[in-house]
Write a protein that holds these residues in place. Structure first.
Motif, PDB file in Angstrom:
ATOM      1  N   ILE A  31       1.328   3.231  24.165  1.00 22.99           N
ATOM      2  CA  ILE A  31       1.963   1.909  24.108  1.00 22.99           C
ATOM      3  C   ILE A  31       1.257   1.026  23.081  1.00 22.99           C
ATOM      4  N   GLU A  32      -0.078   1.049  23.105  1.00 19.46           N
ATOM      5  CA  GLU A  32      -0.843   0.234  22.157  1.00 19.46           C
ATOM      6  C   GLU A  32      -0.565   0.651  20.717  1.00 19.46           C
ATOM      7  N   ARG A  33      -0.525   1.962  20.458  1.00 19.57           N
ATOM      8  CA  ARG A  33      -0.263   2.465  19.107  1.00 19.57           C
ATOM      9  C   ARG A  33       1.166   2.141  18.663  1.00 19.57           C
ATOM     10  N   PHE A  34       2.096   2.223  19.587  1.00 17.60           N
ATOM     11  CA  PHE A  34       3.488   1.904  19.252  1.00 17.60           C
ATOM     12  C   PHE A  34       3.612   0.441  18.839  1.00 17.60           C
ATOM     13  N   ILE A  35       2.958  -0.447  19.571  1.00 19.45           N
ATOM     14  CA  ILE A  35       3.005  -1.873  19.231  1.00 19.45           C
ATOM     15  C   ILE A  35       2.368  -2.116  17.874  1.00 19.45           C
ATOM     16  N   VAL A  36       1.205  -1.493  17.629  1.00 19.54           N
ATOM     17  CA  VAL A  36       0.496  -1.699  16.358  1.00 19.54           C
ATOM     18  C   VAL A  36       1.320  -1.183  15.187  1.00 19.54           C
ATOM     19  N   LEU A  37       1.868   0.020  15.312  1.00 20.09           N
ATOM     20  CA  LEU A  37       2.629   0.605  14.206  1.00 20.09           C
ATOM     21  C   LEU A  37       3.924  -0.159  13.946  1.00 20.09           C
ATOM     22  N   THR A  38       4.591  -0.602  15.013  1.00 18.34           N
ATOM     23  CA  THR A  38       5.816  -1.382  14.830  1.00 18.34           C
ATOM     24  C   THR A  38       5.510  -2.712  14.149  1.00 18.34           C
ATOM     25  N   THR A 187       3.215   8.629   9.630  1.00 17.64           N
ATOM     26  CA  THR A 187       3.558   9.256   8.351  1.00 17.64           C
ATOM     27  C   THR A 187       4.582   8.427   7.586  1.00 17.64           C
ATOM     28  N   GLU A 188       5.547   7.840   8.303  1.00 20.66           N
ATOM     29  CA  GLU A 188       6.547   6.989   7.648  1.00 20.66           C
ATOM     30  C   GLU A 188       5.886   5.766   7.011  1.00 20.66           C
ATOM     31  N   ILE A 189       4.937   5.160   7.709  1.00 19.31           N
ATOM     32  CA  ILE A 189       4.257   3.980   7.161  1.00 19.31           C
ATOM     33  C   ILE A 189       3.431   4.364   5.942  1.00 19.31           C
ATOM     34  N   VAL A 190       2.713   5.493   6.020  1.00 16.18           N
ATOM     35  CA  VAL A 190       1.907   5.941   4.881  1.00 16.18           C
ATOM     36  C   VAL A 190       2.800   6.242   3.680  1.00 16.18           C
ATOM     37  N   ASP A 191       3.932   6.895   3.919  1.00 18.21           N
ATOM     38  CA  ASP A 191       4.863   7.179   2.820  1.00 18.21           C
ATOM     39  C   ASP A 191       5.395   5.886   2.195  1.00 18.21           C
ATOM     40  N   SER A 192       5.679   4.896   3.031  1.00 18.99           N
ATOM     41  CA  SER A 192       6.160   3.618   2.498  1.00 18.99           C
ATOM     42  C   SER A 192       5.078   2.914   1.686  1.00 18.99           C
ATOM     43  N   LEU A 193       3.814   3.038   2.104  1.00 19.76           N
ATOM     44  CA  LEU A 193       2.718   2.447   1.339  1.00 19.76           C
ATOM     45  C   LEU A 193       2.558   3.142  -0.012  1.00 19.76           C
ATOM     46  N   GLU A 194       2.673   4.466  -0.023  1.00 17.73           N
ATOM     47  CA  GLU A 194       2.581   5.189  -1.289  1.00 17.73           C
ATOM     48  C   GLU A 194       3.728   4.826  -2.222  1.00 17.73           C
ATOM     49  N   MET A 195       4.925   4.676  -1.666  1.00 17.12           N
ATOM     50  CA  MET A 195       6.069   4.274  -2.483  1.00 17.12           C
ATOM     51  C   MET A 195       5.869   2.866  -3.036  1.00 17.12           C
ATOM     52  N   ALA A 196       5.346   1.964  -2.199  1.00 16.28           N
ATOM     53  CA  ALA A 196       5.084   0.601  -2.660  1.00 16.28           C
ATOM     54  C   ALA A 196       4.011   0.591  -3.749  1.00 16.28           C
ATOM     55  N   ALA A 197       3.026   1.481  -3.636  1.00 15.27           N
ATOM     56  CA  ALA A 197       1.985   1.565  -4.668  1.00 15.27           C
ATOM     57  C   ALA A 197       2.580   1.992  -6.006  1.00 15.27           C
ATOM     58  N   VAL A 198       3.502   2.946  -5.976  1.00 18.54           N
ATOM     59  CA  VAL A 198       4.165   3.382  -7.212  1.00 18.54           C
ATOM     60  C   VAL A 198       4.994   2.246  -7.809  1.00 18.54           C
ATOM     61  N   LYS A 199       5.766   1.549  -6.963  1.00 17.26           N
ATOM     62  CA  LYS A 199       6.568   0.426  -7.453  1.00 17.26           C
ATOM     63  C   LYS A 199       5.681  -0.674  -8.022  1.00 17.26           C
ATOM     64  N   PHE A 200       4.564  -0.948  -7.339  1.00 18.23           N
ATOM     65  CA  PHE A 200       3.649  -1.978  -7.804  1.00 18.23           C
ATOM     66  C   PHE A 200       3.076  -1.610  -9.176  1.00 18.23           C
ATOM     67  N   THR A 201       2.665  -0.366  -9.347  1.00 18.32           N
ATOM     68  CA  THR A 201       2.122   0.071 -10.629  1.00 18.32           C
ATOM     69  C   THR A 201       3.165  -0.025 -11.735  1.00 18.32           C
ATOM     70  N   ASN A 202       4.390   0.365 -11.429  1.00 18.49           N
ATOM     71  CA  ASN A 202       5.451   0.278 -12.435  1.00 18.49           C
ATOM     72  C   ASN A 202       5.736  -1.169 -12.823  1.00 18.49           C
ATOM     73  N   MET A 203       5.693  -2.077 -11.834  1.00 20.94           N
ATOM     74  CA  MET A 203       5.889  -3.491 -12.144  1.00 20.94           C
ATOM     75  C   MET A 203       4.791  -4.015 -13.065  1.00 20.94           C
ATOM     76  N   ILE A 204       3.543  -3.627 -12.765  1.00 19.32           N
ATOM     77  CA  ILE A 204       2.420  -4.082 -13.581  1.00 19.32           C
ATOM     78  C   ILE A 204       2.568  -3.569 -15.011  1.00 19.32           C
ATOM     79  N   ARG A 205       2.916  -2.303 -15.138  1.00 16.48           N
ATOM     80  CA  ARG A 205       3.096  -1.735 -16.479  1.00 16.48           C
ATOM     81  C   ARG A 205       4.220  -2.437 -17.239  1.00 16.48           C
ATOM     82  N   LYS A 206       5.307  -2.721 -16.537  1.00 15.19           N
ATOM     83  CA  LYS A 206       6.439  -3.381 -17.180  1.00 15.19           C
ATOM     84  C   LYS A 206       6.049  -4.760 -17.682  1.00 15.19           C
ATOM     85  N   VAL A 207       5.350  -5.522 -16.837  1.00 14.17           N
ATOM     86  CA  VAL A 207       4.934  -6.874 -17.225  1.00 14.17           C
ATOM     87  C   VAL A 207       3.950  -6.814 -18.382  1.00 14.17           C
TER      88      VAL A 207
END
Length: 230
Positions: A31-38, A187-207
């Motif tokens: 229950i505690e982990r579910f609340i934290v992850l959500t 795993t879903e949260i980690v994948d979303s963080l990795e995707m956000a890292a790629v998007k962030f890097t691409n934004m920085i490069r573009k700017v």
């Protein structure tokens, strides 16, 4: 059904109590982990919506302030990367900073989830141990009993001893299901963080590329012998 469950628990013997304790502890952790992850998932989504306008506009100072104030995992990771922006760092340095932030966040997301798999194994083993101890006691009890009653006493004792194995499996199965579910959410949260890292890097490069193109165009428009503006 409630009365049957109470009788089933009482007839199981001593080992029913540690199995119940392990089950309750595992459910509490789940229950505690579910609340934290959500909560982490919602925070990451919100902070990314707040960061996108500043990143697209190239306002890295504002983006850094937003990321620093945030308690989301994504905000901490982006803050690592933004500390490398604007200091003449290469894109590879920014990516390494994002990986460093992700490595710091990952243990917090996986914290205590592994205990659920361990508790499932403990519940199963406690059930088997309770059954074995119960069978030993059953055979010892019927050793000196009346031969006419031995078969009846032995069957009753074995039925009671098997309750611990059944309860151990009843506790282990939901714990394993919760363990697998929480692992998939992590795993879903980690994948979303990795995707956000790629998007962030691409934004920085573009700017950075847009700024370099603008500086080159400005330098080309300067008259010969005129020093470019600071």
């Amino acid at each position: 059904m409630f009365t049957t469950a109470i009788e089933f628990f009482q007839n199981g013997g001593f080992y029913m109590y540690p199995i119940a304790f392990v089950l309750a502890l595992g459910i509490a952790i789940a229950i505690e982990r579910f609340i934290v992850l959500t909560r982490e998932r919602v925070r990451n989504r919100q902070i990314w919506q707040d960061l996108q306008p500043a990143l697209n506009a190239g306002d890295f100072r504002k983006a850094h302030e937003i990321a620093t104030r945030s308690q989301a995992a994504l905000g901490r990771m982006v803050a690592y990367g933004l500390t490398r922006v604007g200091a003449g760092r290469r894109a590879e340095d920014i990516e390494l900073a994002l990986e460093e932030g992700l490595m710091e966040i990952l243990p917090r997301l996986e914290k205590r989830t592994g205990y659920l798999g361990m508790f499932a194994n403990i519940a199963t083993l406690l059930g088997l141990l309770g059954t074995i101890i119960g069978l030993i006691s059953a055979f010892a009890a019927v050793a000196n009993a009346n031969p006419a009653e031995k078969a009846n006493l032995l069957s009753q004792s074995i039925a009671v001893a098997m309750n611990t194995t059944a309860f151990g499996l009843i506790a282990a199965i939901p714990l394993l299901i919760l363990f697998s579910y929480l692992q998939s959410r992590t795993t879903e949260i980690v994948d979303s963080l990795e995707m956000a890292a790629v998007k962030f890097t691409n934004m920085i490069r573009k700017v950075q590329m847009e700024r370099e193109v603008a500086q080159t165009a400005q330098a080309a428009r300067q008259p010969a012998g005129t020093a470019p503006r600071a």
